[in-house]
Design an enzyme around this catalytic site. Structure first.
Site, PDB file in Angstrom:
ATOM      1  N   GLY A  25       0.790  -1.234   0.000  1.00  0.00           N
ATOM      2  CA  GLY A  25       0.000   0.000   0.000  1.00  0.00           C
ATOM      3  C   GLY A  25       0.818   1.277   0.000  1.00  0.00           C
ATOM      4  N   HIS A  78       4.105 -13.687 -20.636  1.00  0.00           N
ATOM      5  CA  HIS A  78       5.045 -13.240 -21.672  1.00  0.00           C
ATOM      6  C   HIS A  78       4.816 -11.778 -22.091  1.00  0.00           C
ATOM      7  CE1 HIS A  78       2.388 -13.190 -25.238  1.00  0.00           C
ATOM      8  NE2 HIS A  78       1.735 -14.134 -24.583  1.00  0.00           N
ATOM      9  N   HIS A 103       5.491  -4.104  -6.757  1.00  0.00           N
ATOM     10  CA  HIS A 103       5.306  -5.326  -5.965  1.00  0.00           C
ATOM     11  C   HIS A 103       4.116  -6.095  -6.542  1.00  0.00           C
ATOM     12  CE1 HIS A 103       4.647  -7.226  -1.692  1.00  0.00           C
ATOM     13  NE2 HIS A 103       4.602  -8.104  -2.655  1.00  0.00           N
TER      14      HIS A 103
HETATM   15  O1  JB2 Z   1      12.989   3.024   6.590  1.00  0.00           O
HETATM   16  C1  JB2 Z   1      13.101   1.898   7.094  1.00  0.00           C
HETATM   17  C2  JB2 Z   1      11.984   1.138   7.532  1.00  0.00           C
HETATM   18  N1  JB2 Z   1      10.653   1.363   7.543  1.00  0.00           N
HETATM   19  C3  JB2 Z   1      10.075   0.275   8.097  1.00  0.00           C
HETATM   20  N2  JB2 Z   1      14.337   1.320   7.253  1.00  0.00           N
HETATM   21  C4  JB2 Z   1      14.510   0.075   7.802  1.00  0.00           C
HETATM   22  N3  JB2 Z   1      15.746  -0.404   7.892  1.00  0.00           N
HETATM   23  N4  JB2 Z   1      13.463  -0.654   8.252  1.00  0.00           N
HETATM   24  C5  JB2 Z   1      12.229  -0.127   8.122  1.00  0.00           C
HETATM   25  N5  JB2 Z   1      11.043  -0.615   8.471  1.00  0.00           N
HETATM   26  C6  JB2 Z   1      10.855  -1.892   9.146  1.00  0.00           C
HETATM   27  O2  JB2 Z   1      10.375  -2.842   8.212  1.00  0.00           O
HETATM   28  C7  JB2 Z   1       9.812  -1.869  10.254  1.00  0.00           C
HETATM   29  O3  JB2 Z   1      10.354  -1.352  11.466  1.00  0.00           O
HETATM   30  C8  JB2 Z   1       9.456  -3.359  10.352  1.00  0.00           C
HETATM   31  O4  JB2 Z   1      10.303  -4.067  11.224  1.00  0.00           O
HETATM   32  C9  JB2 Z   1       9.650  -3.856   8.919  1.00  0.00           C
HETATM   33  C10 JB2 Z   1       8.323  -4.067   8.199  1.00  0.00           C
HETATM   34  O5  JB2 Z   1       7.734  -5.231   8.698  1.00  0.00           O
HETATM   35  P1  JB2 Z   1       6.240  -5.666   8.380  1.00  0.00           P
HETATM   36  O6  JB2 Z   1       6.112  -7.108   8.729  1.00  0.00           O
HETATM   37  O7  JB2 Z   1       5.316  -4.700   9.022  1.00  0.00           O
HETATM   38  O8  JB2 Z   1       6.051  -5.444   6.800  1.00  0.00           O
HETATM   39  P2  JB2 Z   1       6.774  -6.179   5.597  1.00  0.00           P
HETATM   40  O9  JB2 Z   1       6.779  -5.200   4.508  1.00  0.00           O
HETATM   41  O10 JB2 Z   1       8.027  -6.835   5.970  1.00  0.00           O
HETATM   42  O11 JB2 Z   1       5.756  -7.365   5.226  1.00  0.00           O
HETATM   43  C11 JB2 Z   1       4.476  -7.068   4.710  1.00  0.00           C
HETATM   44  O12 JB2 Z   1       4.487  -7.213   3.299  1.00  0.00           O
HETATM   45  C12 JB2 Z   1       4.795  -8.551   2.868  1.00  0.00           C
HETATM   46  C13 JB2 Z   1       4.848  -8.538   1.363  1.00  0.00           C
HETATM   47  C14 JB2 Z   1       3.512  -8.023   5.382  1.00  0.00           C
HETATM   48  O13 JB2 Z   1       2.196  -7.647   5.074  1.00  0.00           O
HETATM   49  C15 JB2 Z   1       3.748  -9.442   4.932  1.00  0.00           C
HETATM   50  O14 JB2 Z   1       2.761 -10.300   5.464  1.00  0.00           O
HETATM   51  C16 JB2 Z   1       3.763  -9.530   3.417  1.00  0.00           C
HETATM   52  N6  JB2 Z   1       4.040 -10.883   2.980  1.00  0.00           N
END
Ligand code: JB2
Length: 222
Positions: free
Chosen positions: A84, A151, A160
């Site tokens: 999103g 293709h 994404h």
């Molecule tokens: O600017 C940043 C930043 N912003 C958020 N720098 C760094 N180094 N880290 C950042 N983060 C961190 O990313 C957050 O603190 C958090 O630990 C992590 C995001 O974790 P989350 O599980 O909320 O979202 P995701 O994008 O890893 O996973 C989502 O999207 C995937 C595609 C989930 O909805 C998953 O279920 C889904 N498969």
């Protein structure tokens, strides 16, 4: 600050940016591919510093990034899926490049990638994904678990394509768009920059930049 101990896994040392759900899938793909070694993780959440995600140490925040080349780290990957809102993924990709690190391209061994597809740097081609002949993926694109890019599709940077989404042939996706889980996009459709296709939608008409569409058939969210 604790620096990760080198493990004897081999592979190109790679830092992961973000320690959430997507990072777990990134670590798994990286370990199965064997080309990169998950050196450590950076996360903006201080509470995670010093903890481990699936065995990989969360070293600190993004301020550490410029120091990593001198630590022997060679590559980075964006570990944030940003459902999103693509802004964090774009910003982190640019920060990794600015730090002198190479964007890692992750290909899970079960992904099916045509030799006639063109894949730019920093993409994630996850388990059971398919990218077919003549398809072109820009930089930092995620083709998530079981997603299909048929293709001659043209997918711009930072897009994404979420779990189980399907792009029929010759679809064009603009930069930073999000194609939601389980959605389907009909052949020859254009989806504009930064648009969001909601989970489960079926897209049969073009989508303007920056709009959100949902439903079957997909309509602009009112
Ligand atoms: O600017 C940043 C930043 N912003 C958020 N720098 C760094 N180094 N880290 C950042 N983060 C961190 O990313 C957050 O603190 C958090 O630990 C992590 C995001 O974790 P989350 O599980 O909320 O979202 P995701 O994008 O890893 O996973 C989502 O999207 C995937 C595609 C989930 O909805 C998953 O279920 C889904 N498969």
């Amino acid at each position: 600050m604790t620096w990760p101990r080198w493990r004897s896994l081999g592979g190109i040392p790679c830092v992961i940016l973000g320690a959430g759900g997507h990072a777990r899938v990134v670590i798994d793909a990286m370990e199965q591919q064997g080309k990169y070694h998950p050196w450590g993780i950076l996360d903006r959440d201080r509470r995670l510093w010093g903890t481990r995600l699936d065995g990989v140490l969360v070293v600190g925040g993004d301020d550490v990034l410029p120091k990593l080349v001198t630590e022997g780290v060679q590559a980075f990957t964006v570990g944030v899926g940003s459902i999103g809102d693509m802004t964090p993924r774009i910003r982190l990709f640019q920060a990794g490049v600015a730090a002198g690190l190479a964007p890692a391209t992750l290909v899970h061994p079960s992904a099916i990638i045509s030799r006639r597809a063109r894949i730019d740097a920093g993409c994630h081609l996850m388990a059971a994904s398919v990218v077919h002949a003549g398809a072109r993926l820009g930089q930092n694109v995620i083709v998530n678990t079981s997603a299909v890019v048929e293709h001659d599709c043209d997918v711009a940077d930072h897009v994404h394509i979420a779990t189980g989404a399907k792009l029929a042939s010759t679809v064009r996706i603009g930069s930073g768009a999000h194609i939601g889980a389980g959605s389907t996009v009909r052949q020859s459709i254009s989806i504009g920059e930064g648009a969001i296709v909601a989970a489960g939608a079926v897209v049969v008409t073009d989508v303007a930049p920056g709009t959100v569409v949902m439903g079957v058939p997909a309509k602009v969210r009112s």
